[in-house]
Write an enzyme that holds these catalytic residues in place. Structure first.
Site, PDB file in Angstrom:
ATOM      1  N   HIS A  70     -98.210  45.662 -53.056  1.00  0.00           N
ATOM      2  CA  HIS A  70     -99.157  46.105 -52.025  1.00  0.00           C
ATOM      3  C   HIS A  70     -99.969  47.299 -52.491  1.00  0.00           C
ATOM      4  O   HIS A  70     -99.494  48.165 -53.228  1.00  0.00           O
ATOM      5  CB  HIS A  70     -98.454  46.381 -50.695  1.00  0.00           C
ATOM      6  CG  HIS A  70     -97.532  47.552 -50.671  1.00  0.00           C
ATOM      7  ND1 HIS A  70     -97.948  48.827 -50.333  1.00  0.00           N
ATOM      8  CD2 HIS A  70     -96.203  47.651 -50.892  1.00  0.00           C
ATOM      9  CE1 HIS A  70     -96.914  49.642 -50.350  1.00  0.00           C
ATOM     10  NE2 HIS A  70     -95.836  48.962 -50.697  1.00  0.00           N
ATOM     11  N   ASP A 187     -95.503  54.099 -54.638  1.00  0.00           N
ATOM     12  CA  ASP A 187     -95.188  53.006 -53.714  1.00  0.00           C
ATOM     13  C   ASP A 187     -96.501  52.605 -53.045  1.00  0.00           C
ATOM     14  O   ASP A 187     -96.939  53.288 -52.129  1.00  0.00           O
ATOM     15  CB  ASP A 187     -94.158  53.485 -52.699  1.00  0.00           C
ATOM     16  CG  ASP A 187     -93.903  52.509 -51.575  1.00  0.00           C
ATOM     17  OD1 ASP A 187     -94.232  51.325 -51.731  1.00  0.00           O
ATOM     18  OD2 ASP A 187     -93.396  52.944 -50.528  1.00  0.00           O
ATOM     19  N   GLU A 221     -98.730  46.247 -46.014  1.00  0.00           N
ATOM     20  CA  GLU A 221     -97.277  46.284 -46.152  1.00  0.00           C
ATOM     21  C   GLU A 221     -96.672  47.479 -45.439  1.00  0.00           C
ATOM     22  O   GLU A 221     -95.605  47.367 -44.816  1.00  0.00           O
ATOM     23  CB  GLU A 221     -96.894  46.306 -47.636  1.00  0.00           C
ATOM     24  CG  GLU A 221     -95.423  46.024 -47.913  1.00  0.00           C
ATOM     25  CD  GLU A 221     -94.536  47.259 -47.862  1.00  0.00           C
ATOM     26  OE1 GLU A 221     -93.300  47.100 -47.887  1.00  0.00           O
ATOM     27  OE2 GLU A 221     -95.070  48.389 -47.789  1.00  0.00           O
ATOM     28  N   GLU A 222     -97.320  48.636 -45.523  1.00  0.00           N
ATOM     29  CA  GLU A 222     -96.745  49.848 -44.938  1.00  0.00           C
ATOM     30  C   GLU A 222     -96.660  49.781 -43.412  1.00  0.00           C
ATOM     31  O   GLU A 222     -95.939  50.579 -42.804  1.00  0.00           O
ATOM     32  CB  GLU A 222     -97.560  51.083 -45.357  1.00  0.00           C
ATOM     33  CG  GLU A 222     -97.481  51.424 -46.841  1.00  0.00           C
ATOM     34  CD  GLU A 222     -96.108  51.893 -47.296  1.00  0.00           C
ATOM     35  OE1 GLU A 222     -95.197  51.991 -46.440  1.00  0.00           O
ATOM     36  OE2 GLU A 222     -95.932  52.155 -48.495  1.00  0.00           O
ATOM     37  N   ASP A 242     -92.065  45.903 -55.906  1.00  0.00           N
ATOM     38  CA  ASP A 242     -92.215  47.105 -55.084  1.00  0.00           C
ATOM     39  C   ASP A 242     -91.235  48.135 -55.615  1.00  0.00           C
ATOM     40  O   ASP A 242     -90.424  47.848 -56.482  1.00  0.00           O
ATOM     41  CB  ASP A 242     -91.953  46.770 -53.608  1.00  0.00           C
ATOM     42  CG  ASP A 242     -92.652  47.732 -52.643  1.00  0.00           C
ATOM     43  OD1 ASP A 242     -92.910  48.876 -53.047  1.00  0.00           O
ATOM     44  OD2 ASP A 242     -92.911  47.335 -51.498  1.00  0.00           O
ATOM     45  N   HIS A 322     -91.876  57.889 -50.300  1.00  0.00           N
ATOM     46  CA  HIS A 322     -92.692  58.315 -49.162  1.00  0.00           C
ATOM     47  C   HIS A 322     -92.882  59.828 -49.127  1.00  0.00           C
ATOM     48  O   HIS A 322     -93.232  60.397 -48.089  1.00  0.00           O
ATOM     49  CB  HIS A 322     -92.134  57.794 -47.830  1.00  0.00           C
ATOM     50  CG  HIS A 322     -92.439  56.350 -47.598  1.00  0.00           C
ATOM     51  ND1 HIS A 322     -92.281  55.733 -46.382  1.00  0.00           N
ATOM     52  CD2 HIS A 322     -92.902  55.393 -48.440  1.00  0.00           C
ATOM     53  CE1 HIS A 322     -92.635  54.465 -46.478  1.00  0.00           C
ATOM     54  NE2 HIS A 322     -93.011  54.239 -47.721  1.00  0.00           N
TER      55      HIS A 322
END
Length: 346
Positions: A70, A187, A221-222, A242, A322
């Protein structure tokens, strides 16, 4: 590994991290990827939701593989223009405010203008507020300080900034001489770069894949539904690339390709996981198998959408997910190598 161009993968990672693409506002990143695919001579289509799918025809056209990474990232949106000229934000994606406190950010207006700013807690001055350190970092206590001469709501509106404008976080990408990559949004831009490296390797070496393979760069995706559609009826296996989650109790580190056995959605397909493990062992690729307790992927969202597929998940080990993340060149190399061996395997 010397058969994949790691310099190319690193360059793609750096370029992608320099392009703001919070979930909901990813078109610039997708346009960049289209130009790269054009340069490689690889055909692609865009979905109605804005994802990008590059296709490599295989020897078997009635069985497809689906590979996904993603391109969307965490971000925010202007929730409110405050009377003091600062902005209250609504989060896009799952993160804690403390991970972006002090971060340089950018507001993109509906007209396409861009302004910089900083995310702070409302009691940010240690010389003024007794509770500076103890103030809870929550939606009400965080704000965006704009780098413009604004003192009130009207000053902000005059810049064209309004509710609903997207806010992105500066990636601050840095590659060290020791091979570490420090950046926000590894990410999953690290994995998107790995997919580009695999595509370049396949194209330049005229490799014939056993199955037609669709490479999806998903864009939601998030927020939970990036890769849950536009999967061909012929698809049997769906492999997500991922990030591998690092932390206490995990086996994954910043140098391996991490193979996911289970995440919050449940176990990944055992036979596909074993195939990946055996490929890694056969080709002496440094890998770890892990469980990601607070995690979901494009493949798990596809299963929830009802697709009858075999699903798997691999990725480079990434620290401080994150937050301000870090990985190593070795993790990119090991993941790219396993991905290509998988693509070439029956």
């Amino acid at each position: 590994m010397d058969f994949v161009n790691l310099d190319y993968i690193l360059d793609q990672l750096i370029q992608l991290c320099s392009i703001s693409s919070p979930a909901g506002n990813t078109q610039k990143a997708m346009d960049y990827l289209k130009r790269q695919l054009d340069d490689l001579g690889i055909s692609y289509t865009s979905t109605n939701k804005g994802a990008l799918i590059a296709t490599i025809p295989g020897q078997e056209i009635n069985v497809h593989r689906h590979i996904a990474a993603h391109i969307d990232t965490l971000g925010a949106m202007v929730k409110e223009i405050k009377s003091n000229g600062r902005l209250k934000l609504a989060k896009i994606g799952g993160y804690n405010w403390n991970t972006v406190e002090g971060a340089l950010c950018y507001i993109e207006t509906g007209a396409g203008n861009r302004y910089s700013g900083t995310i702070l807690n409302t009691h940010s001055s240690a010389h003024v507020y007794e509770d500076h350190a103890k103030q809870e970092r929550n939606d009400d206590n965080m704000e965006l300080r704009i780098d413009e001469k604004v003192k009130n709501q009207d000053d902000v509106l005059s810049l064209g900034i309004d509710v609903g404008d997207f806010v992105s976080f500066d990636a601050r990408t840095r590659v060290t001489e020791s091979g570490f990559i420090n950046s926000r949004h590894l990410d999953d831009k690290a994995s998107a770069a790995i997919l580009m490296g695999a595509l370049k390797h396949i194209k330049e070496n005229n490799l014939l894949l056993p199955y037609t393979t669709n490479f999806m760069f998903s864009n939601n995706e998030e927020i939970g539904y990036g890769g849950n559609a536009s999967i061909t009826p012929e698809t049997k296996e769906y492999l997500v690339v991922d990030m591998g989650a690092i932390g206490e109790g995990q086996t994954t580190d910043e140098f391996c390709v991490s193979i996911c056995a289970k995440d919050s959605s449940g176990p990944y397909h055992f036979d596909l996981r074993q195939k990946l493990v055996q490929l890694a062992q056969r080709h002496k690729i440094y890998y770890k198998v892990d469980i990601y307790p607070h995690y979901g992927s494009d493949a798990s969202s596809a299963l929830r959408a009802g697709f009858d597929i075999v699903h798997g998940l691999i990725g480079p080990g990434i620290d401080a997910s994150h937050g301000h993340e870090r990985t190593h060149k070795d993790a990119l190399s090991n993941t790219a190598e396993l991905l290509i061996h998988y693509l070439l395997a029956q």
